[in-house]
Scaffold this active site. Sequence first.
Site, PDB file in Angstrom:
ATOM      1  CG  PHE A 180     -16.124  31.439 -60.215  1.00  0.00           C
ATOM      2  CD1 PHE A 180     -16.729  32.571 -60.748  1.00  0.00           C
ATOM      3  CD2 PHE A 180     -16.904  30.310 -60.039  1.00  0.00           C
ATOM      4  CE1 PHE A 180     -18.075  32.579 -61.074  1.00  0.00           C
ATOM      5  CE2 PHE A 180     -18.254  30.307 -60.363  1.00  0.00           C
ATOM      6  CZ  PHE A 180     -18.845  31.438 -60.880  1.00  0.00           C
ATOM      7  CB  CYS A 181     -17.117  35.060 -57.697  1.00  0.00           C
ATOM      8  SG  CYS A 181     -18.212  36.175 -56.794  1.00  0.00           S
ATOM      9  CB  VAL A 182     -15.093  36.088 -53.374  1.00  0.00           C
ATOM     10  CG1 VAL A 182     -14.202  36.525 -52.230  1.00  0.00           C
ATOM     11  CG2 VAL A 182     -16.420  36.813 -53.294  1.00  0.00           C
ATOM     12  N   GLY A 242     -11.441  35.116 -57.449  1.00  0.00           N
ATOM     13  CA  GLY A 242     -10.589  35.935 -58.310  1.00  0.00           C
ATOM     14  C   GLY A 242      -9.994  37.116 -57.573  1.00  0.00           C
ATOM     15  CG  LEU A 294     -13.680  32.286 -64.548  1.00  0.00           C
ATOM     16  CD1 LEU A 294     -14.224  30.879 -64.339  1.00  0.00           C
ATOM     17  CD2 LEU A 294     -13.548  32.593 -66.031  1.00  0.00           C
TER      18      LEU A 294
END
Length: 577
Positions: free
Chosen positions: A301-303, A305, A329
């Site tokens: 998720f975000c960083v 990812g 995500l």
Amino acid sequence: MNLPDPQAIANAWMSQMSDPAQWQSWFNLAPSTEANPLAAMMQEVGASVKPEAMEALKNQYLQDFGQLWQDVMAGKAPAVSDRRFTSPAWQGNPMSTFNAASYLLNAKFLNAMVDTVETTPQQKQKIRFAVQQIIDAMSPANFLATNPEAQQKLIETKGESLTKGLANMLADMNKGHISLSDESAFEVGRNLATTPGSVVFENELFQLIQYAPLTPTVHQRPLLMVPPCINKFYILDLQPENSLVRYAVEQGNTVFLISWRNPDKSMTGTTWDDYVQDGVIEAIKVTQEISGQQQLNMLGFCVGGTLVSTALAVLAARDQHPASSLTLLTTFLDFADTGVLSVFVDETQVALREQQFRDGGLMPGRDLASTFSSLRPNDLVWNYVQSNYLKGNEPPPFDLLYWNSDSTNLPGPMFCWYLRNTYLENKLKTGKLKVAGEVVDLTAIQAPVFIYGSREDHIVPWTSAFESINILNPGKAKANRFVLGASGHIAGVINSAAKNKRSYWVNDAALPRGSKRQDAEKWLAGATEVPGSWWPQWAEFLASHGGKAVKPKAKAGNTRYQPIEPAPGRYVKAKAD
């Protein structure tokens, strides 16, 4: 370019709000920088405005302001549709309505002035961002002297609202941040992050949580979730009805999750390589050993990812391919367009940070929180200034905003590496960047990918999240799937299937023959909007790559990795200084 402090300048300007003569000075061809912050910004970056464009703006402004003044003198109430000024207190007071209307007119022409500025696109974006900060700070709703709602409540409560507001402000000053939620209503481990599980491993960077099964059978391959290290993991496990973690467990997945440590002085030298090698790769190894499976479903998720994609590329360089599938995500892999965040990243600012952290150090969580709040100041700053301080209201309990205020630090070296190599130089996708001793080639990741973007995301523009389709699995278009959700960076992701709100878009048509790239806007033009949560679509994707159904293990961990403590563990409870 130094960004202005909206609060400092707003107080000095409020007295000028309804005086057109003061605002006319903004349209001088050579305005004084002391009286005109926009002129100061332009001077600093060497920008200019064509005289004919400025003259046209000036004439239009004087005409519109003159018409507004004539309407007010004739007893005609100006039309004000901005949601900040639609209450009866604003609409029923002619002076307040005029203040609001003149403010909106001034804001309109300040933004129009920015449009006429001649400079580079990046500098223009910085000027636009700084001017918008000033505009938002100058709203008459932000000050007791010009906010009729706050004045009305002051009278109704016989001054009690002002007393409570001052108490709220002093309490927030002691805490170091504006209260967005009733923080006494929540406690991590009591009514947040309550999905049952155990910490089965920890090192200096993270704890690994294994969640207890909730179904009679589970998919053979476990799911490893990598949240952003910039925030605490429990955004993915708020309360049972909106927990993505619990939902994944309820879909028959054995879920492992990284809980990043909130960095303290012992981590001042920690690097991006450490987060990849001793963080994500170590978590993959432990998850494999505990589950007995070499192939894992993985999510970032975000960083998180960006980290998990980097780790998988590093492992691919070592001829290891542990991902059965990968879910990203709201994640950047291509940093060509970072949206409004780019105003905080240029060579000068990154070099200053590198100088600051050349011998190590911590990037304070409060500074990061302030940056993100500045992206939506009316929603995350001024709204609460008006409610908490001017009106003396107590903020209601809201789990997502409680999480938003629970900030984390970052190791300085890791932060600087991330800024330079991704936001500033966009090297991650080039195949030339070296991490943990290996060249990072994202095209070498061998796993089908579920990519999610949020349509109104102000942190990771959805079109940038979409670009991962053109990086991963080259030549295998059907191996990548993109889903676009409604709302923003967080609310779009945490769109519970139980509540089934909002909507999402899908377009699973294959690439045209001979095509090598997909275009985000063309994808959206051919997409179908589906009401409800996108989570079931993701659950189907996981199930298709989860292997056969098996009986869940009775206990967490194994003989080597014994449970250390119950979830959510100690690390997530550590507060930033």
